[in-house]
Write a protein that holds these residues in place. Structure first.
Motif, PDB file in Angstrom:
ATOM      1  N   LEU A   1     -56.448 -62.548 -17.950  1.00 31.54           N
ATOM      2  CA  LEU A   1     -55.572 -63.916 -18.078  1.00 31.54           C
ATOM      3  C   LEU A   1     -55.488 -64.551 -16.802  1.00 31.54           C
ATOM      4  O   LEU A   1     -55.767 -65.704 -16.551  1.00 31.54           O
ATOM      5  CB  LEU A   1     -54.302 -63.656 -18.572  1.00 31.54           C
ATOM      6  CG  LEU A   1     -53.218 -64.879 -18.842  1.00 31.54           C
ATOM      7  CD1 LEU A   1     -53.928 -65.801 -19.698  1.00 31.54           C
ATOM      8  CD2 LEU A   1     -52.193 -64.309 -19.102  1.00 31.54           C
ATOM      9  N   ILE A   2     -55.483 -63.959 -15.772  1.00 32.61           N
ATOM     10  CA  ILE A   2     -55.116 -64.275 -14.455  1.00 32.61           C
ATOM     11  C   ILE A   2     -56.609 -64.810 -13.949  1.00 32.61           C
ATOM     12  O   ILE A   2     -56.764 -65.969 -13.346  1.00 32.61           O
ATOM     13  CB  ILE A   2     -54.615 -63.564 -13.275  1.00 32.61           C
ATOM     14  CG1 ILE A   2     -53.257 -63.021 -13.648  1.00 32.61           C
ATOM     15  CG2 ILE A   2     -54.820 -63.688 -11.951  1.00 32.61           C
ATOM     16  CD1 ILE A   2     -52.625 -61.703 -12.780  1.00 32.61           C
ATOM     17  N   PHE A   3     -57.704 -64.081 -14.391  1.00 32.56           N
ATOM     18  CA  PHE A   3     -58.989 -64.801 -13.935  1.00 32.56           C
ATOM     19  C   PHE A   3     -59.238 -65.816 -14.603  1.00 32.56           C
ATOM     20  O   PHE A   3     -59.769 -66.802 -14.143  1.00 32.56           O
ATOM     21  CB  PHE A   3     -60.040 -63.618 -14.363  1.00 32.56           C
ATOM     22  CG  PHE A   3     -61.561 -63.987 -14.326  1.00 32.56           C
ATOM     23  CD1 PHE A   3     -61.945 -64.116 -13.128  1.00 32.56           C
ATOM     24  CD2 PHE A   3     -62.132 -64.301 -15.388  1.00 32.56           C
ATOM     25  CE1 PHE A   3     -63.537 -64.543 -12.912  1.00 32.56           C
ATOM     26  CE2 PHE A   3     -63.526 -64.923 -15.540  1.00 32.56           C
ATOM     27  CZ  PHE A   3     -63.879 -64.812 -13.994  1.00 32.56           C
ATOM     28  N   GLN A   4     -59.039 -66.105 -16.011  1.00 31.01           N
ATOM     29  CA  GLN A   4     -59.303 -67.343 -16.781  1.00 31.01           C
ATOM     30  C   GLN A   4     -58.430 -68.433 -16.166  1.00 31.01           C
ATOM     31  O   GLN A   4     -58.973 -69.489 -16.179  1.00 31.01           O
ATOM     32  CB  GLN A   4     -58.872 -67.057 -18.257  1.00 31.01           C
ATOM     33  CG  GLN A   4     -59.841 -66.076 -18.837  1.00 31.01           C
ATOM     34  CD  GLN A   4     -61.235 -66.719 -19.116  1.00 31.01           C
ATOM     35  OE1 GLN A   4     -61.157 -67.982 -19.191  1.00 31.01           O
ATOM     36  NE2 GLN A   4     -62.105 -65.832 -19.022  1.00 31.01           N
ATOM     37  N   ILE A   5     -57.201 -68.057 -15.835  1.00 26.57           N
ATOM     38  CA  ILE A   5     -56.208 -69.170 -15.275  1.00 26.57           C
ATOM     39  C   ILE A   5     -56.959 -69.622 -13.999  1.00 26.57           C
ATOM     40  O   ILE A   5     -57.071 -70.944 -13.715  1.00 26.57           O
ATOM     41  CB  ILE A   5     -54.930 -69.096 -15.292  1.00 26.57           C
ATOM     42  CG1 ILE A   5     -54.177 -68.615 -16.432  1.00 26.57           C
ATOM     43  CG2 ILE A   5     -54.060 -69.812 -14.209  1.00 26.57           C
ATOM     44  CD1 ILE A   5     -53.021 -68.076 -16.437  1.00 26.57           C
TER      45      ILE A   5
END
Length: 126
Positions: A46-50
């Motif tokens: 999720l952090i990578f996608q954000i």
């Protein structure tokens, strides 16, 4: 009016269930057996996608190029398809979780970004 009715009217009637019920605390809930979490949730994907989304949107505004919109949409579509296929393919520890994730991703498509992180702790490893 008898004594029991007076206590009930004034809200002072105490149930035997309230006296014997356990306290609802974090440790009681985690040790109850209803929640089986052995691994902590770590939102790496999720952090990578954000971060990737912010970079793409920033580049879009800076260069005003349509190519970044295409990359952003492709990233979203690939993540959604991966999550959808993964839900159908994997076996979950709780059978209701499969239905939950299927409906969540189908009706709220942006939840596909959250699913890969939760997949590690909710699926049965083969």
């Amino acid at each position: 009016m008898n004594k029991k009715e007076r206590i009930k009217i004034h809200g002072k009637l105490q149930s035997s269930l309230r006296k014997n019920s356990p306290d609802v605390t974090y440790s009681n809930i985690m040790n109850s057996g209803y929640i089986d979490i052995k691994e902590k949730y770590k939102p790496k994907f999720l952090i990578f996608q954000i971060i990737l989304s912010f970079i793409l949107v920033a580049l879009l505004f800076y260069f005003e190029l349509f190519i970044f919109v295409i990359i952003f949409v492709l990233n979203y579509i690939v993540t959604w398809i991966y999550s959808f296929v993964s839900i159908l393919k994997n076996n979950f520890k709780n059978k209701n979780n499969k239905l939950f994730w299927f409906t969540l991703i189908f009706f709220i498509p942006f939840s596909a970004f959250v699913y890969p992180d939760f997949k590690r702790i909710q699926t049965i490893k083969n």
